[in-house]
Design an enzyme around this catalytic site. Structure first.
Site, mmCIF file in Angstrom:
data_model
loop_
_atom_site.group_PDB
_atom_site.id
_atom_site.type_symbol
_atom_site.label_atom_id
_atom_site.label_comp_id
_atom_site.label_asym_id
_atom_site.label_seq_id
_atom_site.Cartn_x
_atom_site.Cartn_y
_atom_site.Cartn_z
ATOM 1 N N ASP A 129 0.762 -0.613 -0.211
ATOM 2 C CA ASP A 129 -0.009 -0.075 0.044
ATOM 3 C C ASP A 129 0.958 1.134 -0.093
ATOM 4 O O ASP A 129 0.473 2.715 -0.313
ATOM 5 C CB ASP A 129 -1.126 0.543 0.707
ATOM 6 C CG ASP A 129 -0.423 -0.036 1.998
ATOM 7 O OD1 ASP A 129 0.732 -0.373 2.620
ATOM 8 O OD2 ASP A 129 -1.355 0.051 3.781
ATOM 9 N N SER A 130 2.268 0.961 0.149
ATOM 10 C CA SER A 130 3.028 2.020 -0.460
ATOM 11 C C SER A 130 2.997 2.977 -1.397
ATOM 12 O O SER A 130 2.951 4.443 -1.835
ATOM 13 C CB SER A 130 4.765 1.516 -0.341
ATOM 14 O OG SER A 130 5.194 0.457 -0.916
ATOM 15 N N LYS B 126 -0.492 -9.176 3.431
ATOM 16 C CA LYS B 126 -0.372 -9.438 4.617
ATOM 17 C C LYS B 126 -0.920 -8.261 5.340
ATOM 18 O O LYS B 126 -1.782 -7.140 4.478
ATOM 19 C CB LYS B 126 1.332 -8.239 3.794
ATOM 20 C CG LYS B 126 1.753 -7.229 5.334
ATOM 21 C CD LYS B 126 3.344 -7.158 4.692
ATOM 22 C CE LYS B 126 3.389 -5.895 4.047
ATOM 23 N NZ LYS B 126 2.759 -4.681 4.216
ATOM 24 N N GLU C 28 -0.751 -5.384 9.260
ATOM 25 C CA GLU C 28 0.155 -4.687 9.689
ATOM 26 C C GLU C 28 -0.461 -5.170 11.665
ATOM 27 O O GLU C 28 -1.467 -5.137 11.684
ATOM 28 C CB GLU C 28 -0.335 -3.229 9.403
ATOM 29 C CG GLU C 28 0.878 -3.096 8.480
ATOM 30 C CD GLU C 28 0.732 -1.346 7.920
ATOM 31 O OE1 GLU C 28 0.569 -0.462 9.205
ATOM 32 O OE2 GLU C 28 1.549 -1.264 7.135
ATOM 33 N N GLU D 142 9.399 -3.642 10.087
ATOM 34 C CA GLU D 142 10.382 -3.068 9.095
ATOM 35 C C GLU D 142 10.422 -1.866 10.300
ATOM 36 O O GLU D 142 10.757 -1.857 11.326
ATOM 37 C CB GLU D 142 9.022 -2.558 8.528
ATOM 38 C CG GLU D 142 9.280 -1.051 8.085
ATOM 39 C CD GLU D 142 8.345 -0.458 7.077
ATOM 40 O OE1 GLU D 142 7.762 -1.023 7.297
ATOM 41 O OE2 GLU D 142 8.288 0.809 6.917
HETATM 42 O O1 KIV Z 1 3.946 -1.450 1.240
HETATM 43 C C1 KIV Z 1 4.697 -1.466 1.555
HETATM 44 O O2 KIV Z 1 5.552 -1.642 0.774
HETATM 45 C C2 KIV Z 1 5.578 -1.887 2.462
HETATM 46 C C3 KIV Z 1 6.479 -2.738 2.775
HETATM 47 C C4 KIV Z 1 7.922 -1.064 2.614
HETATM 48 C C5 KIV Z 1 6.864 -3.925 3.307
HETATM 49 O O3 KIV Z 1 4.653 -2.944 3.262
#
Ligand code: KIV
Length: 267
Positions: free
Chosen positions: A50-51, A118, A120, A185
């Site tokens: 989600d970056s 994934k 968090e 992270e």
């Molecule tokens: O969203 C993302 O790119 C991430 C990475 C920084 C691990 O979660």
């Protein structure tokens, strides 16, 4: 260049890499063109992070990203991927309850084509429920970008003894709940090493030192593309490379050879 791009990787192949001590390379991907290059080079895992809210959409955090956008970008990456294992992020507030998490994770797998989701934080109930439904899960501990308004800054986590202990405990809990992978992270390298050695599941570090089982970076950071400031733990792999493909190959080989991250990229 990796020419063995014929067989798609499964979670068993990724887990076997940890068991035999082979480092796992991972980069974020958001579109088909970059995904094809990463896959051709032999990057083991692609993360539709989600970056993308920051590096593709230009937001100042990952919070505005929606599940529909994640599904769209996961589809784009999935169409180009042949070998790499594909993980997609559940964005902010899409896993506030186990049943909500399952509905959204199903979208990423069924419509997006992801192999794993994934999420968090130590969301143990969500992880357990997803795994019970047959959805593989990657945990994410340490710096949690979706909690930036609680954290106040993108800073190193787990520096104090109590915070370090909480990270150790959370990591064990996520593994017990059935998580298949863990992203760590921005945590001190010594702590990340301890956590990685204490888990059977592979730990993928970002700003967590060289002793994790694998490494991930935001693709645009390591290619030095973008408007924002690059984090200290990233490295510009375009320096000394003739092309984007060369830079990605240099990253892959530096991860496999434990030359990246060096101490200047670690805490
Ligand atoms: O969203 C993302 O790119 C991430 C990475 C920084 C691990 O979660």
């Amino acid at each position: 260049m990796n020419q063995l791009v014929d067989k798609p990787l499964s979670i068993n192949d990724i887990s076997a890499m940890k068991r035999r001590g082979e480092k796992i390379s991972c980069l974020t991907a958001y579109d088909a063109s970059f995904a094809a290059v990463l896959d051709k080079v032999g990057i083991d895992m692609l993360l539709v992070g989600d970056s993308l809210g920051m590096v593709v959409q230009g937001h100042s955090s990952t919070l505005p990203v929606t599940i529909e956008q994640m599904v769209y970008h996961t589809q784009c990456v999935s169409r180009a991927r042949k070998r790499a294992y594909l993980i997609a992020d559940l964005p902010f507030m899409t896993y506030s309850r186990p049943d909500i998490a399952a509905k959204n994770a199903a979208q990423l797998l069924q419509v997006g084509g992801a192999q794993m989701v994934k999420l968090e934080g130590a969301k143990v109930d969500c992880v357990r429920f997803l795994v019970e439904q047959g959805i593989p899960v990657c945990g994410h501990l340490g710096l949690l970008p979706q909690s930036i308004h609680q954290l106040g800054a993108y800073s190193v986590q787990g520096k104090q003894p109590e915070a370090a202990q909480k990270l150790r405990d959370d990591a064990q809990q996520l593994q017990r709940a059935g998580a298949s992978l863990l992203v760590l992270e921005c945590v001190p390298a010594a702590l990340a090493k301890e956590i990685s050695n204490g888990l059977t599941i592979p730990v993928i570090g970002i700003g967590a030192g060289v002793d994790c089982d694998g490494q991930v970076l935001v693709l645009y950071d390591m290619l030095d593309i973008g408007v924002g400031k690059r984090p200290r733990f990233s490295k510009n792999f375009m320096i000394g490379s003739k092309s984007v493909e060369d830079a990605i190959a240099a990253y892959h080989s530096a991860v496999k050879g434990t030359e990246f991250p060096a101490s200047e990229h670690s805490f």
